[in-house]
Design an enzyme around this catalytic site. Structure first.
Site, mmCIF file in Angstrom:
data_model
loop_
_atom_site.group_PDB
_atom_site.id
_atom_site.type_symbol
_atom_site.label_atom_id
_atom_site.label_comp_id
_atom_site.label_asym_id
_atom_site.label_seq_id
_atom_site.Cartn_x
_atom_site.Cartn_y
_atom_site.Cartn_z
ATOM 1 N N GLY A 194 16.666 26.875 48.052
ATOM 2 C CA GLY A 194 17.399 27.379 46.887
ATOM 3 C C GLY A 194 18.476 28.359 47.305
ATOM 4 N N ILE A 195 18.114 29.264 48.201
ATOM 5 C CA ILE A 195 19.083 30.259 48.669
ATOM 6 C C ILE A 195 20.156 29.575 49.519
ATOM 7 C CG2 ILE A 195 19.394 32.293 50.138
ATOM 8 C CD1 ILE A 195 17.994 33.145 47.697
ATOM 9 N N VAL A 239 16.404 36.837 57.722
ATOM 10 C CA VAL A 239 17.130 38.106 57.555
ATOM 11 C C VAL A 239 16.469 38.900 56.432
ATOM 12 C CG1 VAL A 239 19.435 37.506 58.374
ATOM 13 C CG2 VAL A 239 18.779 36.856 56.077
ATOM 14 N N SER A 283 7.258 23.768 52.228
ATOM 15 C CA SER A 283 7.958 24.218 51.016
ATOM 16 C C SER A 283 8.273 25.710 51.197
ATOM 17 C CB SER A 283 7.102 23.967 49.781
ATOM 18 O OG SER A 283 5.917 24.691 49.893
ATOM 19 N N HIS A 330 15.674 39.837 27.676
ATOM 20 C CA HIS A 330 15.513 39.942 29.131
ATOM 21 C C HIS A 330 16.849 40.235 29.812
ATOM 22 C CE1 HIS A 330 11.345 38.453 29.521
ATOM 23 N NE2 HIS A 330 11.628 37.828 28.389
ATOM 24 N N ILE A 361 5.196 12.202 47.269
ATOM 25 C CA ILE A 361 5.296 10.996 46.438
ATOM 26 C C ILE A 361 6.257 11.225 45.271
ATOM 27 C CG2 ILE A 361 4.007 9.473 44.876
ATOM 28 C CD1 ILE A 361 1.616 9.823 46.737
ATOM 29 N N GLY A 419 5.471 39.241 29.719
ATOM 30 C CA GLY A 419 4.280 38.483 30.101
ATOM 31 C C GLY A 419 3.552 37.918 28.896
ATOM 32 N N LYS A 474 18.523 19.628 71.285
ATOM 33 C CA LYS A 474 17.422 18.684 71.072
ATOM 34 C C LYS A 474 17.448 18.148 69.645
ATOM 35 C CE LYS A 474 13.236 19.457 73.636
ATOM 36 N NZ LYS A 474 12.060 20.343 73.674
ATOM 37 N N PRO A 481 8.464 19.323 64.599
ATOM 38 C CA PRO A 481 8.314 19.102 63.148
ATOM 39 C C PRO A 481 9.643 18.692 62.494
ATOM 40 C CG PRO A 481 7.229 21.147 63.799
ATOM 41 C CD PRO A 481 7.965 20.654 65.012
ATOM 42 N N GLU A 523 17.353 41.163 32.728
ATOM 43 C CA GLU A 523 17.333 40.816 34.169
ATOM 44 C C GLU A 523 17.945 39.447 34.454
ATOM 45 O OE1 GLU A 523 14.782 40.914 32.135
ATOM 46 O OE2 GLU A 523 13.128 39.606 32.699
ATOM 47 N N CYS A 535 10.650 42.808 26.748
ATOM 48 C CA CYS A 535 9.939 41.775 25.987
ATOM 49 C C CYS A 535 8.507 42.224 25.661
ATOM 50 C CB CYS A 535 9.996 40.449 26.752
ATOM 51 S SG CYS A 535 9.791 39.043 25.655
HETATM 52 N N1 GLN Z 1 3.961 37.291 24.902
HETATM 53 C C1 GLN Z 1 5.046 37.869 24.186
HETATM 54 C C2 GLN Z 1 5.629 36.942 23.151
HETATM 55 O O1 GLN Z 1 5.420 35.758 23.191
HETATM 56 C C3 GLN Z 1 6.113 38.375 25.129
HETATM 57 C C4 GLN Z 1 6.780 37.304 25.927
HETATM 58 C C5 GLN Z 1 7.553 37.819 27.110
HETATM 59 O O2 GLN Z 1 7.348 38.934 27.573
HETATM 60 N N2 GLN Z 1 8.424 36.997 27.652
HETATM 61 O O3 GLN Z 1 6.331 37.351 22.270
#
Ligand code: GLN
Length: 519
Positions: free
Chosen positions: A17-18, A236, A12, A499, A146, A349, A218, A185, A501, A376
């Protein structure tokens, strides 16, 4: 309809994906209408309930899907947004089939993996594929697992009904002791694929070094593919170069020929080339710290890292990105861990671990006027830090971490209480109104923007006046929910509840990261 199926063998994390994303870009660059689908054979309904340690980041689509991070690669390479339906999981299809059975859709029949489940999977592929010239479907996992069998069986059957091309991505290890690339392989993995009934049309060989002619022939012989269909995808440094590696060996031509698509349509990769040129010729460097807690897994912050790289390329800045563990900050102090960084980003997070370290990092950046972006959870903790150290409310916290504080400056909205945890956060793109005259307005140069969300907790409006009176500006809101906070007496002190990003693309970097990189 025309489909390309991408399977994986031996290992894996080979970069399927790339590979899929790169092929998508190459085919799209010939003005074909292309879409990319990711199949994940696990039983979760989506990636939203999985731990970043196991699965990397959860990518959020504009329409509110919590998807596999490959969808992020697809969006970045295609340069367009994809809907959540392009990430199909085993959890979803089993759920759907059982639901249909209960409704009585199969009355009288014994409901089976073949044909009922495989038909349902094929219907999904066709439903998506019918609007496009070409639909590329990457099947997650490794041949022989599986869980992926029903999907591979569906892919096999698709070949009987539609015009299909099968790409197998495999691994060719370099064995140092004999100084040789080993093809066994890959041979075995192709045999495994054939047992399932799929004869690959091309083999993409991942390896540390380019394939030798000997290894190539081969693999061609044992896999029954022409030599030109054995593609060497060697390591790369810059993944954005991979489309060129595949193109130089004609993988996209091969696909078009087999599928009977006009190959006289020439690739136009000029803007991509320009992007790579900028990316590889920076004029200066910037040290960026991403403060988080899943620092051992770079994939946990994939989109964020890529967004910084995109903005770096467009500003001719090479970002030197370190993932900084907020627990280290708790142990050794922000002064020691964060000194020397030009930009600090507090990542999103969940959960209590490392929270105080992030708050310390914010204090350090605020006091020392180091550009800081909170995303966030990062924005929520900027609010907490301000409440504690500027407003002097030492017990201030988010309700996520302290339910009894007198100053719950971040709290749970009533509609979020008692909800089940899967798929119920505030998710996806929502329109945000920006306040004129603020830094965020100046960055976007627009009255309103759509950005993606994934969170449960919100800024507590009960304390809004206190924050504003102490100098913090609320510069973006969505229907009464605070989206952006900033402090005008700092070069860049911005927290966003969304977000940015997720929506950054190589050819269309996100304005917030652009600003951070050009400062
Ligand atoms: N834990 C926070 C919330 O639930 C922030 C979530 C996050 O950073 N994506 O609001």
């Amino acid at each position: 309809m025309k489909f390309v199926f991408i399977t994986g063998g031996v290992l894996s994390s080979l970069g399927k994906g790339i590979t899929t994303a790169s092929l998508g870009l190459l085919l799209k660059s010939r003005k074909l209408k292309v879409t990319l689908v990711k199949v994940d054979p696990y039983l979760n309904s989506d990636a939203g309930t999985m731990n970043p340690y196991q699965h990397g980041e959860v990518f959020v689509t504009e329409d509110g899907g919590e998807t596999d991070l490959d969808i992020g690669h697809y969006e970045r390479f295609l340069g367009e947004n994809l809907p959540k339906r392009n990430n199909i999981t085993a959890g979803q299809v089993y759920h759907e089939i059982i639901h249909k059975e209960r409704k009585g859709d199969y009355l009288g029949a014994t409901v089976q993996v073949v044909p009922h489940l495989t038909n349902l999977i094929k219907d999904k592929f066709k439903e998506i594929g019918k609007e496009y010239d070409l639909c590329l479907v990457e099947i997650g996992g490794t041949v022989g697992d599986i869980e992926s069998l029903p999907f591979l069986e569906a892919a096999r059957q698709m070949g009987l009904e539609e015009n299909c091309f099968y790409v197998h991505v495999s691994y060719v290890p370099f064995v140092k002791s004999v100084g040789e690339l080993k093809t066994k392989p890959t041979q075995h993995s192709v045999q495994k694929l054939r047992e399932i009934g799929i004869q690959p049309d091309a083999i993409v060989c991942r390896s540390e070094y380019p394939l030798t002619e000997e290894a190539r022939s081969k693999i061609a012989l044992f896999s029954s593919v022409p030599i030109r269909a054995v593609i060497s995808a060697y390591d790369v440094d810059n993944v954005y170069r991979i489309p060129f590696i595949l193109a130089s060996q004609g993988l996209d031509d091969l696909i078009l020929e087999k599928l009977g698509i006009r190959t006289y349509l020439k690739r136009d990769m000029s803007s991509w080339e320009e992007f790579i040129k900028k990316l590889e010729n920076p004029k200066r460097t910037k040290k960026v710290a991403i403060v988080g807690k899943y620092v051992e897994v770079r994939d946990a912050y994939k989109s964020l890292i890529e967004a910084i790289i995109h903005a770096g390329a467009h500003t001719l800045t090479k970002p030197e990105i370190d993932l900084v563990d907020s627990l280290d900050i708790e142990e050794k102090g922000a002064e020691e861990i964060l000194k020397g960084y030009d930009v600090i980003i507090i990542a999103g997070g969940f959960g209590r671990r490392g929270i105080e370290g992030k708050i310390e990092a914010i204090r350090f950046a605020r006091e020392n006027k180091i550009p800081i972006l909170g995303i966030c959870l990062g924005m929520q903790l900027m609010t907490v830090e301000w409440a504690r150290n500027v407003l002097g409310w030492k017990d201030a916290h988010s309700e996520e971490f302290n339910k009894d504080t007198k100053h719950p400056v971040i709290h749970l909205l009533p509609e979020q209480k008692d909800k089940p945890l899967g798929g119920t956060m505030r998710l996806g793109g929502q329109e945000i109104k920006l306040k004129k005259g603020t830094m965020i307005y100046e960055i976007y140069k627009r009255n309103s923007v759509v950005e993606r969300h994934r969170h449960r907790y919100e800024f507590n409006n009960e304390f809004k006046k206190d924050f504003e009176n102490s100098g913090l500006t609320i510069s973006g809101e969505t229907k009464g929910l605070v989206e952006v906070i900033e402090w005008s007496e700092h070069p860049f002190f911005v927290g966003v509840q969304f977000h940015p990003e997720y929506s950054s693309k190589p050819l269309k970097p996100h304005p917030i990261f652009l600003r951070l990189m050009e400062m």
